[in-house]
Enzyme design. Structure first.
Site, PDB file in Angstrom:
ATOM      1  CE1 TYR A  83      -4.459  -2.754   5.249  1.00 56.73           C
ATOM      2  CE2 TYR A  83      -3.424  -0.538   4.482  1.00 56.73           C
ATOM      3  CZ  TYR A  83      -3.869  -1.244   4.397  1.00 56.73           C
ATOM      4  OH  TYR A  83      -3.865  -1.970   3.044  1.00 56.73           O
TER       5      TYR A  83
ATOM      6  CB  SER B 145      -1.053   0.088   1.365  1.00 53.30           C
ATOM      7  OG  SER B 145      -1.406   1.524   1.676  1.00 53.30           O
TER       8      SER B 145
END
Length: 183
Positions: A56, A43
């Site tokens: 995350y 990401s």
């Protein structure tokens, strides 16, 4: 950091540890045949942090570090390639309901676009792909300026609070339970 310990463990298991176990399972055969391609889906948040999703971000940073380290470790194997994929917000169920202050500025990415860009990167042996390309400017600015200098921009765009008001932030354990078999 008011994240339940169970959620932190689940996030790290799904997003980081699964990469280690998968690579350990396939890499010996790749090395033996001097052939293969490792692909990670990370990401943009594996390259820069964001308030409200420290678990995350940490899990995605782990993948980025793993893939970078493997670039060094596998350099003697000319036919083993590595591609690290770093998409920005993907328009899917995991992020359903996320509200951005200026969604037209950098709109969410379509899943099929991310898939096509990933396949293209693999076919051309690109080591890294960041989507959309405008995120390179953000990453450049982040590397150039201290965090304190970036905060006013993040506050103006609403990025500093994007995940704070999002009830289904990427650590969404129910989403992960429905899409993985990790226990």
């Amino acid at each position: 950091m008011d994240i339940p310990d169970e959620d932190i463990i689940k996030t790290l298991s799904v997003n980081a540890m699964a990469h280690f176990w998968t690579i350990k399972a396939v890499l010996p055969d790749m090395i033996e045949s001097n052939r293969g391609h490792l692909v990670s889906i990370s990401s943009v948040l594996g390259l820069l942090g964001m308030r409200g999703v420290s678990d995350y971000c940490s899990s995605k940073f782990a993948i980025s570090g793993l893939m970078e380290a493997l670039q060094w470790e596998l350099q003697e194997y000319s036919n083993i390639h590595i591609t690290a994929v770093h998409p920005y917000l993907v328009d899917n169920q995991m992020f359903a309901g996320l509200k951005l202050r200026f969604p037209w500025l950098v709109p969410p990415l379509n899943e099929s676009y991310v898939a096509k860009q990933t396949v293209s990167a693999v076919l051309t042996n690109r080591q890294s792909v960041v989507m959309p390309r405008i995120m390179h400017i953000v990453l450049w600015a982040r590397s150039l300026f201290p965090v304190d200098a970036m905060l006013p921009i993040l506050r103006f765009t609403g990025v500093d609070r994007a995940m704070m008001d999002f009830p289904n932030a990427p650590r969404n354990v129910d989403f992960m339970k429905n899409t993985t078999a990790v226990q």
